[in-house]
Design a protein around this motif. Structure first.
Motif, PDB file in Angstrom:
ATOM      1  N   VAL A  29     -17.091  24.789  32.570  1.00 27.48           N
ATOM      2  CA  VAL A  29     -18.526  25.030  32.439  1.00 27.48           C
ATOM      3  C   VAL A  29     -18.663  26.159  31.435  1.00 27.48           C
ATOM      4  CG1 VAL A  29     -20.658  25.704  33.595  1.00 27.48           C
ATOM      5  CG2 VAL A  29     -18.973  24.336  34.830  1.00 27.48           C
ATOM      6  N   THR A  30     -19.040  25.837  30.209  1.00 29.11           N
ATOM      7  CA  THR A  30     -19.064  26.816  29.119  1.00 29.11           C
ATOM      8  C   THR A  30     -20.264  26.554  28.215  1.00 29.11           C
ATOM      9  OG1 THR A  30     -17.914  25.660  27.308  1.00 29.11           O
ATOM     10  CG2 THR A  30     -16.539  26.511  29.097  1.00 29.11           C
ATOM     11  N   GLU A  67     -14.788  16.731  28.285  1.00 28.06           N
ATOM     12  CA  GLU A  67     -15.086  15.892  27.120  1.00 28.06           C
ATOM     13  C   GLU A  67     -16.151  16.535  26.228  1.00 28.06           C
ATOM     14  OE1 GLU A  67     -15.018  14.904  30.272  1.00 28.06           O
ATOM     15  OE2 GLU A  67     -13.175  13.692  30.249  1.00 28.06           O
ATOM     16  N   ALA A  68     -17.207  17.072  26.843  1.00 32.81           N
ATOM     17  CA  ALA A  68     -18.254  17.723  26.061  1.00 32.81           C
ATOM     18  C   ALA A  68     -17.724  18.964  25.360  1.00 32.81           C
ATOM     19  CB  ALA A  68     -19.426  18.085  26.971  1.00 32.81           C
ATOM     20  N   ASN A  69     -16.891  19.725  26.039  1.00 31.38           N
ATOM     21  CA  ASN A  69     -16.299  20.910  25.430  1.00 31.38           C
ATOM     22  C   ASN A  69     -15.463  20.537  24.214  1.00 31.38           C
ATOM     23  OD1 ASN A  69     -16.203  23.850  26.930  1.00 31.38           O
ATOM     24  ND2 ASN A  69     -16.870  22.224  28.302  1.00 31.38           N
ATOM     25  N   TRP A  70     -14.664  19.508  24.359  1.00 32.18           N
ATOM     26  CA  TRP A  70     -13.785  19.112  23.256  1.00 32.18           C
ATOM     27  C   TRP A  70     -14.608  18.657  22.050  1.00 32.18           C
ATOM     28  CZ3 TRP A  70      -9.231  20.091  21.573  1.00 32.18           C
ATOM     29  CH2 TRP A  70      -8.622  19.276  20.619  1.00 32.18           C
ATOM     30  N   ALA A  71     -15.643  17.897  22.278  1.00 31.63           N
ATOM     31  CA  ALA A  71     -16.483  17.413  21.176  1.00 31.63           C
ATOM     32  C   ALA A  71     -17.142  18.583  20.448  1.00 31.63           C
ATOM     33  CB  ALA A  71     -17.540  16.443  21.700  1.00 31.63           C
ATOM     34  N   THR A  72     -17.684  19.543  21.200  1.00 30.99           N
ATOM     35  CA  THR A  72     -18.328  20.703  20.589  1.00 30.99           C
ATOM     36  C   THR A  72     -17.316  21.544  19.822  1.00 30.99           C
ATOM     37  OG1 THR A  72     -19.971  20.764  22.356  1.00 30.99           O
ATOM     38  CG2 THR A  72     -19.715  22.765  21.038  1.00 30.99           C
ATOM     39  N   LEU A  73     -16.156  21.732  20.414  1.00 30.80           N
ATOM     40  CA  LEU A  73     -15.110  22.536  19.776  1.00 30.80           C
ATOM     41  C   LEU A  73     -14.680  21.918  18.453  1.00 30.80           C
ATOM     42  CD1 LEU A  73     -13.733  25.124  20.838  1.00 30.80           C
ATOM     43  CD2 LEU A  73     -11.822  23.683  21.573  1.00 30.80           C
ATOM     44  N   CYS A  74     -14.550  20.607  18.432  1.00 26.81           N
ATOM     45  CA  CYS A  74     -14.080  19.941  17.222  1.00 26.81           C
ATOM     46  C   CYS A  74     -15.124  19.922  16.108  1.00 26.81           C
ATOM     47  CB  CYS A  74     -13.630  18.514  17.549  1.00 26.81           C
ATOM     48  SG  CYS A  74     -12.040  18.458  18.421  1.00 26.81           S
ATOM     49  N   PRO A 105     -11.194  29.640  19.564  1.00 28.18           N
ATOM     50  CA  PRO A 105     -12.434  29.055  20.091  1.00 28.18           C
ATOM     51  C   PRO A 105     -13.618  30.003  20.186  1.00 28.18           C
ATOM     52  CG  PRO A 105     -10.552  28.345  21.393  1.00 28.18           C
ATOM     53  CD  PRO A 105     -10.063  29.442  20.484  1.00 28.18           C
ATOM     54  N   LYS A 106     -13.378  31.307  20.185  1.00 30.74           N
ATOM     55  CA  LYS A 106     -14.502  32.237  20.302  1.00 30.74           C
ATOM     56  C   LYS A 106     -15.451  32.143  19.120  1.00 30.74           C
ATOM     57  CE  LYS A 106     -11.927  35.530  23.169  1.00 30.74           C
ATOM     58  NZ  LYS A 106     -10.629  34.831  23.163  1.00 30.74           N
ATOM     59  N   GLY A 107     -15.022  31.556  18.030  1.00 31.94           N
ATOM     60  CA  GLY A 107     -15.943  31.307  16.930  1.00 31.94           C
ATOM     61  C   GLY A 107     -17.042  30.342  17.320  1.00 31.94           C
ATOM     62  N   VAL A 108     -16.746  29.422  18.235  1.00 30.05           N
ATOM     63  CA  VAL A 108     -17.720  28.425  18.677  1.00 30.05           C
ATOM     64  C   VAL A 108     -18.484  28.894  19.910  1.00 30.05           C
ATOM     65  CG1 VAL A 108     -18.014  26.080  19.587  1.00 30.05           C
ATOM     66  CG2 VAL A 108     -16.412  26.497  17.700  1.00 30.05           C
ATOM     67  N   ILE A 109     -17.777  29.388  20.932  1.00 28.33           N
ATOM     68  CA  ILE A 109     -18.410  29.647  22.235  1.00 28.33           C
ATOM     69  C   ILE A 109     -18.590  31.128  22.543  1.00 28.33           C
ATOM     70  CG2 ILE A 109     -17.546  27.485  23.185  1.00 28.33           C
ATOM     71  CD1 ILE A 109     -15.504  29.191  24.791  1.00 28.33           C
ATOM     72  N   GLY A 110     -18.250  32.011  21.619  1.00 30.70           N
ATOM     73  CA  GLY A 110     -18.353  33.425  21.904  1.00 30.70           C
ATOM     74  C   GLY A 110     -17.243  33.881  22.839  1.00 30.70           C
ATOM     75  N   HIS A 111     -17.394  35.101  23.336  1.00 32.56           N
ATOM     76  CA  HIS A 111     -16.348  35.719  24.146  1.00 32.56           C
ATOM     77  C   HIS A 111     -16.828  35.808  25.597  1.00 32.56           C
ATOM     78  CE1 HIS A 111     -13.032  37.932  25.435  1.00 32.56           C
ATOM     79  NE2 HIS A 111     -13.035  38.961  24.602  1.00 32.56           N
ATOM     80  N   SER A 112     -16.202  35.029  26.455  1.00 32.87           N
ATOM     81  CA  SER A 112     -16.571  35.008  27.874  1.00 32.87           C
ATOM     82  C   SER A 112     -15.736  35.977  28.697  1.00 32.87           C
ATOM     83  CB  SER A 112     -16.457  33.584  28.428  1.00 32.87           C
ATOM     84  OG  SER A 112     -15.173  33.058  28.167  1.00 32.87           O
ATOM     85  N   LEU A 113     -15.147  36.955  28.043  1.00 28.37           N
ATOM     86  CA  LEU A 113     -14.455  38.071  28.691  1.00 28.37           C
ATOM     87  C   LEU A 113     -13.419  37.564  29.702  1.00 28.37           C
ATOM     88  CD1 LEU A 113     -17.508  40.486  29.090  1.00 28.37           C
ATOM     89  CD2 LEU A 113     -16.002  40.151  27.121  1.00 28.37           C
ATOM     90  N   GLY A 114     -13.596  37.841  30.998  1.00 28.53           N
ATOM     91  CA  GLY A 114     -12.575  37.490  31.975  1.00 28.53           C
ATOM     92  C   GLY A 114     -12.298  36.004  32.105  1.00 28.53           C
ATOM     93  N   ALA A 115     -13.218  35.159  31.686  1.00 27.92           N
ATOM     94  CA  ALA A 115     -13.015  33.710  31.746  1.00 27.92           C
ATOM     95  C   ALA A 115     -12.326  33.158  30.507  1.00 27.92           C
ATOM     96  CB  ALA A 115     -14.356  32.995  31.929  1.00 27.92           C
ATOM     97  N   PRO A 156     -11.082  23.389  14.570  1.00 28.78           N
ATOM     98  CA  PRO A 156     -11.258  24.394  13.522  1.00 28.78           C
ATOM     99  C   PRO A 156     -11.880  25.686  14.044  1.00 28.78           C
ATOM    100  CG  PRO A 156     -13.028  22.796  13.399  1.00 28.78           C
ATOM    101  CD  PRO A 156     -12.099  22.311  14.481  1.00 28.78           C
ATOM    102  N   VAL A 157     -11.661  26.772  13.310  1.00 27.04           N
ATOM    103  CA  VAL A 157     -12.269  28.055  13.605  1.00 27.04           C
ATOM    104  C   VAL A 157     -13.648  28.092  12.949  1.00 27.04           C
ATOM    105  CG1 VAL A 157     -12.089  30.562  13.321  1.00 27.04           C
ATOM    106  CG2 VAL A 157     -10.031  29.188  13.739  1.00 27.04           C
ATOM    107  N   ALA A 158     -14.675  28.334  13.720  1.00 31.78           N
ATOM    108  CA  ALA A 158     -16.036  28.349  13.188  1.00 31.78           C
ATOM    109  C   ALA A 158     -16.221  29.498  12.206  1.00 31.78           C
ATOM    110  CB  ALA A 158     -17.045  28.484  14.324  1.00 31.78           C
ATOM    111  N   ASN A 159     -16.966  29.219  11.156  1.00 34.70           N
ATOM    112  CA  ASN A 159     -17.408  30.235  10.184  1.00 34.70           C
ATOM    113  C   ASN A 159     -16.263  30.869   9.389  1.00 34.70           C
ATOM    114  OD1 ASN A 159     -20.170  30.003  11.014  1.00 34.70           O
ATOM    115  ND2 ASN A 159     -19.701  31.293  12.783  1.00 34.70           N
ATOM    116  N   PHE A 160     -15.113  30.253   9.397  1.00 36.64           N
ATOM    117  CA  PHE A 160     -13.992  30.845   8.661  1.00 36.64           C
ATOM    118  C   PHE A 160     -14.044  30.444   7.186  1.00 36.64           C
ATOM    119  CE2 PHE A 160      -9.770  30.640   6.816  1.00 36.64           C
ATOM    120  CZ  PHE A 160      -9.322  31.936   7.040  1.00 36.64           C
ATOM    121  N   GLN A 161     -13.939  31.431   6.298  1.00 38.95           N
ATOM    122  CA  GLN A 161     -13.916  31.175   4.856  1.00 38.95           C
ATOM    123  C   GLN A 161     -12.731  31.837   4.162  1.00 38.95           C
ATOM    124  OE1 GLN A 161     -17.888  32.502   3.701  1.00 38.95           O
ATOM    125  NE2 GLN A 161     -18.691  30.420   3.902  1.00 38.95           N
TER     126      GLN A 161
END
Length: 407
Positions: A14-15, A22-29, A330-340, A360-365
């Motif tokens: 739950v993120t 499945e939803a997490n993987w699609a968003t991550l990709c 993955p924190k490029g996509v979902i941010g930092h959930s600290l302890g999780a 891929p890493v989000a926003n990487f140039q």
């Protein structure tokens, strides 16, 4: 004596990337950040975050949701999904042989904000009698056990942003020792609170890109300026491989190695030479019987903070040389959930091994030229990888590294 192999047979997520694996993987990709303006943080110096969208706790949990803080709600839903994914039936198992070990980075800040406002207003009678039991960190594990009838060892570990990964390592040890047959493990955090946002902003740890929140989290990019607050939970079902095969369970990956260390250097700054990180990596590789060239990809801690990313990249170069395995963050996509975060990213590493792709890493140039590593950017990269490492580091100099392999 050879240690038993440990199987991962179920995942629950739950993120901000979704409520299912499945939803997490699609968003991550897709490799695009989900960060946006956050009404909860309005008026603060940093007023955006990565939120879990469309999460209706009462629809998922019924009246039970009313007594649970968000971090426990996330954990409970993730645990239910993980158990179903593993092909298990809660309460039909031998409950005394089922443990729960979850990582939680902090207590429930949102509840305490409300309580303190009542006290400062001179209204102690408005403090709920349920405030303490709903906000204690151990209640994430406690409520999962109550809900699912898990009567074995039950506790929470806290190693800051490494908590979720540490919990998985400890759960592995419960299985190796023979104390449990099944352990539900992972991490949960409700990090989107005004006090957390204010504290991290004062520490200059958060990105200040208020005008472009979707471009704020950019791990390993030269223009990184801090992380973005996230939230969520991940729960993994761990079993000894022999037991999983005996019940014909869907083995998704193996947890082959775990390494942990302490920098013993500074409360919040990592060791400048990455000694603790290097120690944890070496321990995970040795524990799993692997060499650096066996590793097919890296799930980096990658917070998008200037110092952490530089030291992590330098450590990778120390271990793997000029040709690092493909690296994602993955924190490029979902941010930092600290302890999780460590648990969520361990689950993502399992999915990457299953799909044989590195997101891929989000926003990487562009990256720092003095410690270049093989960052996956733009689109997922197909790999042929049987083993991967997932890194998690936290305040207090906490380091945890998980070594995962294909079954």
């Amino acid at each position: 004596m050879r240690q038993p192999d440990i199987a991962i047979t179920g995942l629950g997520l739950v993120t901000p990337a979704g409520h299912t694996a499945e939803a997490n993987w699609a968003t991550l990709c897709r490799g695009r950040s989900v960060a946006d303006a956050d009404p909860l943080l309005a008026g603060l110096p940093v007023d955006f975050s990565c939120r879990i969208a469309d999460f209706d706790a009462e629809a998922q949990l019924g009246r039970l949701a009313q007594r649970l803080d968000p971090f426990t709600q996330f954990a409970l839903v993730a645990a239910r999904h993980a158990v179903v994914d593993a092909g298990l039936e809660a309460r039909s198992w031998r409950g005394e042989r089922v443990g729960v070990v979850l990582g939680v980075g902090s207590t429930s800040m949102s509840t305490y904000e409300t309580l303190f406002s009542h006290l400062h207003a001179g209204n102690p009678e408005r403090v709920s009698p349920l405030a303490l039991p709903r906000s204690l960190p151990n209640m994430a594990a406690g409520e999962v056990a109550l809900d699912l009838g898990a009567q074995g060892p039950n506790f929470t570990v806290s190693t800051a942003c490494a908590s979720g990964a540490t919990a998985i390592g400890v759960a592995r040890d419960l299985l190796r020792s023979g104390v449990c047959d099944i352990v539900l493990t992972g991490g949960a955090e409700g990090a989107r609170t005004r006090i957390s946002a204010a504290c991290f902003a004062r520490m200059q740890a958060l990105s200040r890109r208020r005008d472009q929140p979707a471009l704020a989290s950019r791990p390993f990019d030269t223009a990184r300026d801090g992380f973005v607050l996230g939230e969520g939970a991940a729960v993994l079902v761990l079993e000894r491989l022999s037991g999983a095969r005996a019940r014909r369970a869907p083995v998704q990956a193996l947890l082959r190695g775990y390494g942990a260390s302490a920098d013993a250097h500074h409360p919040i700054s990592p060791h400048p030479e990455g000694r603790g990180v290097l120690q944890a990596i070496a321990a995970a590789l040795e524990d799993g019987g692997c060499r650096p060239n066996d590793i097919g990809h890296i799930n980096a801690h990658g917070t998008s903070t200037p110092r952490n990313d530089a030291l992590e990249a330098a450590a990778l170069r120390r271990v793997f040389g000029d040709r690092t395995p493909p690296v994602t963050a993955p924190k490029g996509v979902i941010g930092h959930s600290l302890g999780a975060a460590g648990a969520i990213e361990a689950a993502y590493t399992v999915l990457a091994l299953r799909h044989q792709k590195v997101p891929p890493v989000a926003n990487f140039q562009n990256q720092d030229t003095d410690h270049e590593i093989d960052i996956v950017a733009g689109e997922p990269r197909a790999v042929s990888a049987d083993a991967a490492l997932s890194f998690s580091f936290g305040f207090g100099g906490q380091n945890a590294v998980l070594l995962l392999t294909s079954p």
